[in-house]
Structures are given as structure tokens and as C-alpha cells.
Design a protein around this motif. Structure first.
Motif, PDB file in Angstrom:
ATOM      1  N   PHE A 147      63.944  88.653 -29.385  1.00 39.97           N
ATOM      2  CA  PHE A 147      63.257  87.434 -29.380  1.00 39.97           C
ATOM      3  C   PHE A 147      61.811  87.420 -29.009  1.00 39.97           C
ATOM      4  O   PHE A 147      61.253  88.553 -28.663  1.00 39.97           O
ATOM      5  CB  PHE A 147      63.871  86.386 -28.399  1.00 39.97           C
ATOM      6  CG  PHE A 147      63.991  86.754 -26.769  1.00 39.97           C
ATOM      7  CD1 PHE A 147      62.913  86.839 -25.920  1.00 39.97           C
ATOM      8  CD2 PHE A 147      65.159  87.724 -26.616  1.00 39.97           C
ATOM      9  CE1 PHE A 147      63.057  87.480 -24.937  1.00 39.97           C
ATOM     10  CE2 PHE A 147      65.073  88.286 -25.230  1.00 39.97           C
ATOM     11  CZ  PHE A 147      64.102  88.024 -24.410  1.00 39.97           C
ATOM     12  N   ASN A 151      59.065  83.243 -25.992  1.00 41.38           N
ATOM     13  CA  ASN A 151      59.977  82.341 -25.463  1.00 41.38           C
ATOM     14  C   ASN A 151      60.837  83.183 -24.336  1.00 41.38           C
ATOM     15  O   ASN A 151      61.985  82.802 -24.307  1.00 41.38           O
ATOM     16  CB  ASN A 151      60.971  82.219 -26.749  1.00 41.38           C
ATOM     17  CG  ASN A 151      60.378  81.485 -27.848  1.00 41.38           C
ATOM     18  OD1 ASN A 151      59.911  80.375 -27.643  1.00 41.38           O
ATOM     19  ND2 ASN A 151      60.498  81.671 -29.130  1.00 41.38           N
ATOM     20  N   ARG A 152      60.407  84.036 -23.705  1.00 41.48           N
ATOM     21  CA  ARG A 152      61.178  84.770 -22.769  1.00 41.48           C
ATOM     22  C   ARG A 152      61.297  84.147 -21.268  1.00 41.48           C
ATOM     23  O   ARG A 152      62.131  84.303 -20.598  1.00 41.48           O
ATOM     24  CB  ARG A 152      60.813  86.159 -22.755  1.00 41.48           C
ATOM     25  CG  ARG A 152      59.388  86.539 -22.183  1.00 41.48           C
ATOM     26  CD  ARG A 152      58.892  87.932 -21.965  1.00 41.48           C
ATOM     27  NE  ARG A 152      57.716  88.180 -21.433  1.00 41.48           N
ATOM     28  CZ  ARG A 152      57.026  89.090 -21.691  1.00 41.48           C
ATOM     29  NH1 ARG A 152      57.724  90.433 -21.481  1.00 41.48           N
ATOM     30  NH2 ARG A 152      55.788  89.255 -21.195  1.00 41.48           N
ATOM     31  N   MET A 155      64.762  82.821 -20.374  1.00 41.40           N
ATOM     32  CA  MET A 155      65.851  83.854 -20.124  1.00 41.40           C
ATOM     33  C   MET A 155      66.153  83.889 -18.724  1.00 41.40           C
ATOM     34  O   MET A 155      65.190  84.021 -17.800  1.00 41.40           O
ATOM     35  CB  MET A 155      65.554  84.817 -20.973  1.00 41.40           C
ATOM     36  CG  MET A 155      64.862  84.976 -22.227  1.00 41.40           C
ATOM     37  SD  MET A 155      66.154  84.413 -23.403  1.00 41.40           S
ATOM     38  CE  MET A 155      65.249  83.965 -24.904  1.00 41.40           C
ATOM     39  N   SER A 156      67.377  83.874 -18.161  1.00 45.10           N
ATOM     40  CA  SER A 156      67.754  84.198 -16.888  1.00 45.10           C
ATOM     41  C   SER A 156      68.273  85.671 -16.716  1.00 45.10           C
ATOM     42  O   SER A 156      68.594  86.248 -17.940  1.00 45.10           O
ATOM     43  CB  SER A 156      69.037  83.327 -16.494  1.00 45.10           C
ATOM     44  OG  SER A 156      70.136  83.719 -17.487  1.00 45.10           O
ATOM     45  N   LEU A 161      72.364  89.046 -21.671  1.00 44.09           N
ATOM     46  CA  LEU A 161      72.299  87.867 -22.302  1.00 44.09           C
ATOM     47  C   LEU A 161      73.736  87.227 -22.846  1.00 44.09           C
ATOM     48  O   LEU A 161      74.223  87.706 -23.708  1.00 44.09           O
ATOM     49  CB  LEU A 161      71.432  87.849 -23.644  1.00 44.09           C
ATOM     50  CG  LEU A 161      71.136  86.568 -24.137  1.00 44.09           C
ATOM     51  CD1 LEU A 161      70.384  85.437 -22.933  1.00 44.09           C
ATOM     52  CD2 LEU A 161      70.278  86.622 -25.426  1.00 44.09           C
ATOM     53  N   GLU A 165      75.007  81.852 -22.671  1.00 44.49           N
ATOM     54  CA  GLU A 165      73.425  81.629 -22.611  1.00 44.49           C
ATOM     55  C   GLU A 165      72.835  81.425 -24.171  1.00 44.49           C
ATOM     56  O   GLU A 165      71.921  80.640 -24.252  1.00 44.49           O
ATOM     57  CB  GLU A 165      72.899  82.598 -21.893  1.00 44.49           C
ATOM     58  CG  GLU A 165      71.342  82.258 -21.579  1.00 44.49           C
ATOM     59  CD  GLU A 165      70.536  83.139 -20.324  1.00 44.49           C
ATOM     60  OE1 GLU A 165      69.276  82.919 -20.244  1.00 44.49           O
ATOM     61  OE2 GLU A 165      71.386  83.887 -19.984  1.00 44.49           O
ATOM     62  N   ILE A 166      73.235  82.433 -24.889  1.00 44.86           N
ATOM     63  CA  ILE A 166      72.753  82.270 -26.281  1.00 44.86           C
ATOM     64  C   ILE A 166      73.006  80.719 -26.832  1.00 44.86           C
ATOM     65  O   ILE A 166      72.042  80.138 -27.536  1.00 44.86           O
ATOM     66  CB  ILE A 166      73.369  83.383 -27.059  1.00 44.86           C
ATOM     67  CG1 ILE A 166      73.080  84.716 -26.833  1.00 44.86           C
ATOM     68  CG2 ILE A 166      72.888  83.215 -28.691  1.00 44.86           C
ATOM     69  CD1 ILE A 166      73.591  86.016 -27.346  1.00 44.86           C
ATOM     70  N   LEU A 169      70.850  77.943 -25.219  1.00 50.33           N
ATOM     71  CA  LEU A 169      69.196  78.198 -25.713  1.00 50.33           C
ATOM     72  C   LEU A 169      69.199  77.703 -26.972  1.00 50.33           C
ATOM     73  O   LEU A 169      68.194  77.304 -27.333  1.00 50.33           O
ATOM     74  CB  LEU A 169      68.864  79.465 -25.179  1.00 50.33           C
ATOM     75  CG  LEU A 169      68.728  79.865 -23.716  1.00 50.33           C
ATOM     76  CD1 LEU A 169      68.364  81.192 -23.846  1.00 50.33           C
ATOM     77  CD2 LEU A 169      67.374  78.963 -23.311  1.00 50.33           C
ATOM     78  N   PHE A 264      66.716  84.031 -32.022  1.00 52.37           N
ATOM     79  CA  PHE A 264      67.496  85.257 -31.872  1.00 52.37           C
ATOM     80  C   PHE A 264      67.622  85.761 -33.046  1.00 52.37           C
ATOM     81  O   PHE A 264      67.984  85.286 -34.159  1.00 52.37           O
ATOM     82  CB  PHE A 264      68.741  84.988 -31.027  1.00 52.37           C
ATOM     83  CG  PHE A 264      68.323  84.715 -29.667  1.00 52.37           C
ATOM     84  CD1 PHE A 264      67.661  84.879 -28.479  1.00 52.37           C
ATOM     85  CD2 PHE A 264      69.088  83.308 -29.348  1.00 52.37           C
ATOM     86  CE1 PHE A 264      67.658  84.473 -27.462  1.00 52.37           C
ATOM     87  CE2 PHE A 264      68.817  82.664 -28.161  1.00 52.37           C
ATOM     88  CZ  PHE A 264      68.137  83.321 -27.073  1.00 52.37           C
ATOM     89  N   ASP A 284      60.392  90.847 -27.442  1.00 56.55           N
ATOM     90  CA  ASP A 284      61.278  91.218 -26.047  1.00 56.55           C
ATOM     91  C   ASP A 284      62.901  91.220 -26.414  1.00 56.55           C
ATOM     92  O   ASP A 284      63.371  90.951 -27.569  1.00 56.55           O
ATOM     93  CB  ASP A 284      61.167  90.288 -24.964  1.00 56.55           C
ATOM     94  CG  ASP A 284      61.059  91.055 -23.749  1.00 56.55           C
ATOM     95  OD1 ASP A 284      62.016  92.191 -23.662  1.00 56.55           O
ATOM     96  OD2 ASP A 284      60.799  90.401 -22.565  1.00 56.55           O
ATOM     97  N   ARG A 286      67.206  91.493 -24.779  1.00 57.23           N
ATOM     98  CA  ARG A 286      68.404  91.466 -24.104  1.00 57.23           C
ATOM     99  C   ARG A 286      69.516  92.096 -24.550  1.00 57.23           C
ATOM    100  O   ARG A 286      69.686  91.838 -25.852  1.00 57.23           O
ATOM    101  CB  ARG A 286      68.502  90.153 -23.352  1.00 57.23           C
ATOM    102  CG  ARG A 286      67.451  89.452 -22.699  1.00 57.23           C
ATOM    103  CD  ARG A 286      67.089  89.962 -21.147  1.00 57.23           C
ATOM    104  NE  ARG A 286      66.255  89.221 -20.538  1.00 57.23           N
ATOM    105  CZ  ARG A 286      64.964  89.409 -20.851  1.00 57.23           C
ATOM    106  NH1 ARG A 286      64.400  90.140 -21.462  1.00 57.23           N
ATOM    107  NH2 ARG A 286      64.110  88.694 -19.857  1.00 57.23           N
TER     108      ARG A 286
END
Length: 427
Positions: A147, A151-152, A155-156, A161, A165-166, A169, A264, A284, A286
Motif C-alpha cells: 500500500f 495510507n499506512r 493500519m493496526s 494484516l 482488516e483488509i 479498510l 492494496f 509499505d 504488511r
């Protein structure tokens, strides 16, 4: 050598091809000397990087030499060729048919020529059949969800990931105008490899079995239902995601993520980290995870010493040299200095099978990996698979998954047993 050249060009590494051109210089020596007196370990592999590794080994000492011959599928070649190399390196060599051609390697640990504690235990265990170590892991890759760095913030966690969560988001990111998506975060169907990743995560457990492979049918059905529901609940429908892809995703996936058109995309680490370091300035990543575990890419590279190879002592010397932290640190430094990392990632185009190399040395050359290397308990390994698995996966499994997720009429999809029967009849 024709197979070798074709394999080399399938993943072009210019510096390695230069070394490939040097290999014929060994051949007169092979023909002039009795095979059992050469002191040269012949390595047969589809991993072009081993041409450079053999050169480093040859320069590290005066007792032994290594030479590399390339082929598309080392496991299949081992079964069909009358001339056994001393070492075979590649995916799929762990299978039931290839194991009898390999030397049990447990004695290398018993004699302390190898240290089992430096390996990832699950990777080492996959090459161990009923207490006998037939093959040693060399390298592996992981799926990565990329991503834009912009946009990071949402992210938790540090490096995992989860699917949930995908999805969450993605719902927040998607944007429609007059019933048509102008921004869509992600669709499982955009990259068929993601469909396969989901099947791995959900314990479909493809594995070597007669007549070709087996799987968990219930978990396969659950995976298809899960992915179909994902498309409907997040993107409206699989058709909407396909229409968006056709209209907007004619640019490279990384550029689509950076531009903000999508959120993503999944790539494997050997795709993500090969090339210039420049692209990592803007993206970045995950690790996609389910129940806290990350599935490894099927093509884990393993090494075996061949039972009929004529130069056992030279083969053992190469193996002992290769599987140390110091050697692999030297390999990484050499690869960077020679520009090999522009076309191949890390050790043998993947993460090393040695834990300390990934944790301590890789971040020196790949800074974005710092603090993100998963532990061995977070890795989900594939089962042992047939030596034709890549072809089988691309021609049988992935088309089945893609068609099953897109269709509105599941009963119209040709089931896997029928696809297997048709595939076998065509060969």
C-alpha cells in the motif's frame, strides 16, 4: 545447456548469465578426468544465483570446486536423467518419487558439520521424513500486501494484516459516483495468487497424492464461499471489481496503489524486493495473515545431495560452506556489490532458511524489513507437493478458484476431480 539458458532468461540476471557462459570451461575438465577424481561438485538447479555462489565457494578454498548446470525443473530432471549431479537445488525435490534419489543427510548434523539450530525449525522439518533428513531448506518467500506510505496511518499492528482488516479498510476506501466505482481498495480476484493465498490460509491443504494431489474439500468450499461473500459485501459484486480492473488497472499495480486509485495489492517478496530500492520509498507492506499465521509461497527452495552423484566429498564441502551466517553475509554483500539484487531478492531469490541471516543481515540491505520478520511460529508451511505442482496450480487450481469466485452459478463450475482427469489425459 539449452535448458539452463532458457531457465536463466526466465528470470534475467545479467551477471549470472555471464557466469553461465563460464561453465562450459569446466566441461573439458570433466571429460578429461575420471568422474570420481574431479573433486568438483556438479550442482543442477533452476536458481540462477547459484552460479555466483559457486564462484564464491571456489574462491574461498583450494580443495574443492563447484560448477552449476541449469534446468527448468530439477526435481523432474532428477527422475528422468541418467546422469545424476552431486547436488540438486530447487522446489519440489521433497516428494515421494525424488526422495529415493537423495542421500539422507542426518549424518551431517550428527557429525556437527551442520548446526540444526540455525534453521527455521518448520522448514527443516518439511525436509525430514519419518526422522530422516532428506533435504535442506535454502530459501522461501512470503506474500506481502502493499500500500502507499501515505495510507499506512490507518493500519493496526506492526507487520500483520488480517483479512478482516483488509475488508474493513476497503469498505472505508471505496468510492462510487452514479453507481460506478471510481476508487476501489482491493479485490481478491485482481491477482489470482491471492485466491490461492486465501486457500492456503484456510487449510485447504493441497498435497501430493494419487492420482495427482489431494485437498480438504470442506475447507475448499468454505474458502470459495468466503471469497465470493468478500466480493459481494465489500465491492458490490465480482463483476463490479472486474469492471473497475478493466477500466482503471491498466497501469502496474504498484503505480495504482501509489496513485490512490487502489489501496492494496498482493505481491510475493521476491517480486517486491527485487529491483531498485527506489520503489520502496513510496510503498509499505504488511504480511496477510489469518489466525496470526502467514502462508509461505509454495516454491520453497530445498537442497539435496544425490545418491548417485560421483563427488560426495565436494558436495558435502559446498553444503557445509553454504549453510553458515558468515557465508550468507558474504553472499548478500557480493550480490549488492555486483548488482544482482536488481533482479533477484536476498538468498536464492528469497529469504534465507537461516533465522539469524534474515533477522540481522537482511535489514542492512533491505531496511524496510527491520522489525517485520515474522517468527517461525507465525509461518504456515505448504504440504509436500508433486514435482509438477507449479504447472498443476496454474492450469487446474487457480482457474478453478477464479471461476468459482466470479460465478453466480456455482453448479456450472467444473469440479476439481474432472479438471484433474482432463489434465492428465492431455499429457
Amino acid at each position: 545447456m539449452r535448458n539452463g539458458i532458457r531457465a536463466c532468461f526466465s528470470r534475467p540476471v545479467a551477471a549470472c548469465f555471464f557466469r553461465l557462459c563460464l561453465i562450459p570451461l569446466f566441461l573439458p575438465f570433466f571429460s578429461a578426468c575420471p568422474a570420481r577424481e574431479t573433486g568438483i561438485a556438479v550442482i543442477k538447479t533452476n536458481q540462477v544465483e547459484f552460479a555466483a555462489y559457486a564462484e564464491l565457494f571456489n574462491n574461498s578454498q583450494d580443495c574443492w570446486k563447484a560448477a552449476v548446470i541449469f534446468c527448468e525443473n530439477p526435481a523432474e530432471d532428477l527422475l528422468l536423467s541418467a546422469d545424476a549431479p552431486d547436488i540438486v537445488i530447487g522446489p519440489w525435490i521433497k516428494g515421494e518419487k525424488t526422495r529415493p534419489r537423495l542421500v539422507p543427510l542426518t549424518y551431517l548434523f550428527n557429525e556437527r558439520r551442520l548446526d540444526g539450530s540455525v534453521f527455521y525449525r518448520p522448514l527443516l522439518a518439511l525436509g525430514n521424513i519419518r526422522g530422516t533428513q532428506f533435504s535442506l531448506p535454502v530459501s522461501f518467500n512470503l506474500p506481502a500486501v502493499i500500500f502507499s506510505r501515505e495510507n499506512r496511518q490507518g493500519m493496526s499492528g506492526d507487520f500483520l494484516l488480517p483479512f478482516s482488516e483488509i475488508q474493513n479498510l476497503s469498505r472505508a476506501f471505496n468510492m462510487e459516483e452514479d453507481g460506478v466505482y471510481t476508487r476501489m481498495a482491493f479485490s481478491p480476484g485482481w491477482n489470482p495468487e491471492f485466491l490461492y493465498t486465501a486457500a492456503q490460509m484456510m487449510n485447504v491443504n493441497f498435497r501430493e497424492a494419487e492420482p495427482l494431489f489431494s485437498w480438504n474439500e470442506k475447507n475448499l468450499r468454505d474458502t470459495v464461499i468466503f471469497l465470493r461473500d468478500w466480493e459481494r459485501s465489500v465491492n458490490g459484486s465480482a463483476q463490479a471489481a472486474e469492471d473497475f480492473q478493466f477500466k482503471y488497472l491498466y497501469i502496474p499495480p504498484e503505480q495504482a496503489v501509489i496513485s490512490g486509485r487502489t489501496l492494496f495489492y498482493q505481491e510475493y517478496t521476491n517480486e517486491l524486493f527485487s529491483g531498485t530500492a527506489d520503489k520502496m520509498r513510496h510503498i509499505d507492506f504488511r504480511w496477510p495473515a489469518h489466525n496470526g499465521r502467514i502462508p509461505l509461497k509454495d516454491e520453497i527452495i530445498y537442497l539435496g545431495i544425490c545418491r548417485d552423484g560421483p563427488n560426495r566429498a565436494a558436495a558435502e564441502a559446498f553444503v557445509s560452506w553454504f549453510f553458515t551466517e558468515d557465508t550468507q553475509q558474504e553472499i548478500l554483500a557480493y550480490s549488492v556489490a555486483e548488482g544482482l539484487t536488481e533482479n533477484a531478492f536476498g538468498i536464492s531469490d528469497g529469504f534465507s532458511s537461516l533465522k539469524s541471516v534474515n533477522e540481522k543481515i537482511f535489514p542492512l540491505y533491505y531496511p524496510s524489513l527491520l522489525g517485520k520478520m515474522p517468527g517461525e511460529n507465525q509461518m504456515k508451511l505448504p504440504m509436500i507437493l508433486p514435482n509438477t505442482w507449479e504447472e498443476v496450480k496454474q492450469e487446474i487450481v487457480i482457474p478453478f478458484l477464479a471461476e468459482s469466485v466470479k460465478t453466480e452459478s456455482p453448479e456450472s463450475i467444473l469440479p476439481l476431480p474432472e479438471r484433474i482427469r482432463t489434465w492428465r489425459q492431455s499429457r
